[in-house]
Design an enzyme around this catalytic site. Structure first.
Site, mmCIF file in Angstrom:
data_model
loop_
_atom_site.group_PDB
_atom_site.id
_atom_site.type_symbol
_atom_site.label_atom_id
_atom_site.label_comp_id
_atom_site.label_asym_id
_atom_site.label_seq_id
_atom_site.Cartn_x
_atom_site.Cartn_y
_atom_site.Cartn_z
ATOM 1 N N THR A 1 -29.047 23.251 -26.097
ATOM 2 C CA THR A 1 -30.380 23.559 -26.969
ATOM 3 C C THR A 1 -30.747 21.675 -27.330
ATOM 4 O OG1 THR A 1 -29.930 25.139 -28.115
ATOM 5 C CG2 THR A 1 -31.038 23.831 -29.215
ATOM 6 N N THR B 1 -30.263 28.178 -18.092
ATOM 7 C CA THR B 1 -29.140 29.206 -17.900
ATOM 8 C C THR B 1 -27.554 29.024 -17.742
ATOM 9 O OG1 THR B 1 -28.796 30.786 -15.607
ATOM 10 C CG2 THR B 1 -29.293 28.579 -15.394
ATOM 11 N N HIS B 2 -26.819 29.834 -17.673
ATOM 12 C CA HIS B 2 -25.775 29.711 -17.709
ATOM 13 C C HIS B 2 -24.586 29.906 -16.224
ATOM 14 C CE1 HIS B 2 -25.435 28.615 -21.550
ATOM 15 N NE2 HIS B 2 -25.928 29.542 -22.179
ATOM 16 N N ARG C 1 -19.567 20.133 -21.492
ATOM 17 C CA ARG C 1 -18.575 19.657 -22.607
ATOM 18 C C ARG C 1 -17.413 19.973 -22.330
ATOM 19 N NH1 ARG C 1 -19.490 22.319 -28.460
ATOM 20 N NH2 ARG C 1 -19.778 20.859 -29.685
ATOM 21 N N SER D 1 -31.623 13.234 -33.147
ATOM 22 C CA SER D 1 -30.478 13.312 -33.840
ATOM 23 C C SER D 1 -29.979 14.753 -34.064
ATOM 24 C CB SER D 1 -30.118 12.567 -35.535
ATOM 25 O OG SER D 1 -31.043 13.224 -36.127
ATOM 26 N N PHE D 2 -28.261 14.912 -34.358
ATOM 27 C CA PHE D 2 -27.720 16.195 -35.007
ATOM 28 C C PHE D 2 -28.353 16.687 -36.319
ATOM 29 C CE2 PHE D 2 -25.174 19.187 -36.977
ATOM 30 C CZ PHE D 2 -24.643 19.931 -35.658
ATOM 31 N N ARG E 1 -23.563 24.681 -35.158
ATOM 32 C CA ARG E 1 -22.324 24.031 -36.728
ATOM 33 C C ARG E 1 -22.621 22.917 -37.317
ATOM 34 N NH1 ARG E 1 -17.090 25.153 -35.817
ATOM 35 N NH2 ARG E 1 -17.381 24.723 -34.423
ATOM 36 N N GLY F 1 -21.908 20.634 -33.814
ATOM 37 C CA GLY F 1 -22.033 19.203 -32.990
ATOM 38 C C GLY F 1 -21.304 18.354 -33.434
#
Length: 330
Positions: A71, A137-138, A159, A257-258, A289, A291
């Site tokens: 996202t 897509t994953h 990540r 920013s988060f 949640r 990040g």
């Protein structure tokens, strides 16, 4: 153009898998392709259809394993590609501005039926959307149209899996995909054994890593975005052939920013039922949640964290790819 792979059912005797994913017990799970990617047992026709997704040179594809910054990067890339039109960004990223290609294959059969019956736009065919397409897509590269990299701009984000597994666990617990009795350590064990939805992690990542020098591929890590967001914005802009002003860079940094993203109703998936609090525990059930990099230390046991270290080392050895599990404090 036929999807070149078939599926092998995960037998009911693998009780640990079906106890963890009870909503898949009735229809079963299967492993598809040479890397044995786990989806619902009835996923083959859906994978066939996704493999035939039309390609256009002006479409943008964002590839990630689950919970690896999809996202975050999607909002960044959409704004860069649309000349920082923040007003136009005041509509839902998904499903309005970005198409989540593999939602039908990630959902359980029951979940798929419910979304279809409700008329959810998450299930609409991509060909019903206006172009150019912004696609998330994953799916691994070998499950996507073969000419993708030679036709479209692609961004891949990964990540470190210690944080990704915790984030994925929390999300699947919140949306009731996992058994409520399953612990994060148990989930991590299944994740490393390639018995979770959308695993294996490393075959997905390394397919993209091997293509990192293709002119249409930009390979980025979540941790790079955490350490140098402006630098990543500039890399994305260069990849997409865009030039940003200093003012636009400053606006993007603030917007991305988060804290800003977490409070942004157009990207935080409030509309999909997230951003609520568990009445029994008081714990946030927000899609975004924390990040953080290194939050795995607050969730995984020492034993499982060490197992993941060994697992990472074995899978990354000789690849040249490094995944950072902790960042220095600023």
């Amino acid at each position: 153009m036929e999807f070149p792979f078939t599926g092998e059912p995960i037998p009911a005797s693998e009780e640990a898998v079906y106890a963890a994913f009870p909503s898949y017990r009735q229809h079963g799970l299967a492993m598809f392709g040479p890397d044995r990617v786990v989806y619902s047992a009835d996923a083959l026709p859906i994978l066939q259809k996704l493999y035939q997704t039309p390609l256009h040179a002006d479409d943008l594809w964002l590839l990630t394993p689950p919970k690896c910054g999809t996202t975050w990067m999607s909002e960044l890339a959409w704004l860069v590609n649309h000349d920082c039109d923040f007003e136009a960004a005041k509509s839902y990223l998904v499903p309005d501005r970005a198409h989540f290609l593999d939602m039908p294959v990630l959902a359980s059969p029951r979940g798929r039926e419910a979304m279809t019956a409700s008329g959810s736009r998450m299930m609409m065919p991509i060909t019903d959307r206006p172009r150019p397409w912004h696609i998330q897509t994953h799916l691994p590269l070998n499950f996507l149209p073969p000419a993708l990299l030679d036709t479209c701009k692609v961004i891949y984000v990964v990540r470190n899996p210690k944080d990704a597994v915790v984030s994925f666990y929390k999300m699947l617990q919140n949306n009731k995909t996992l058994s409520p009795e399953l612990t994060v350590d148990q989930y991590a064990e299944l994740y490393m054994a390639d018995r979770c939805i959308s695993t294996p992690f490393f075959s997905n990542v390394l397919q993209a890593w091997k293509q990192r020098n293709h002119p249409n591929m930009l390979f980025v890590t979540f941790e790079e975005m955490k350490q140098d967001l402006r630098g990543v914005i500039n890399r994305v802009a260069a990849h997409l052939g865009k030039q940003l002003t200093e003012k636009q860079l400053e606006q993007l940094e603030r917007h991305l920013s988060f804290e800003s993203m977490k409070d942004n109703q157009w990207v935080n998936k409030e509309n999909l039922g997230y951003r609520k609090t568990d009445s029994s525990t008081g714990e946030s059930q927000a899609f975004m949640r924390k990040g953080q990099t290194g939050d795995w230390k607050n969730n995984l046991s020492t034993e499982v964290a060490q197992k993941m270290d060994v697992w990472m080392e074995e899978n990354l050895r000789g690849t040249g790819l490094e995944l950072v599990t902790e960042l220095p404090k600023k």
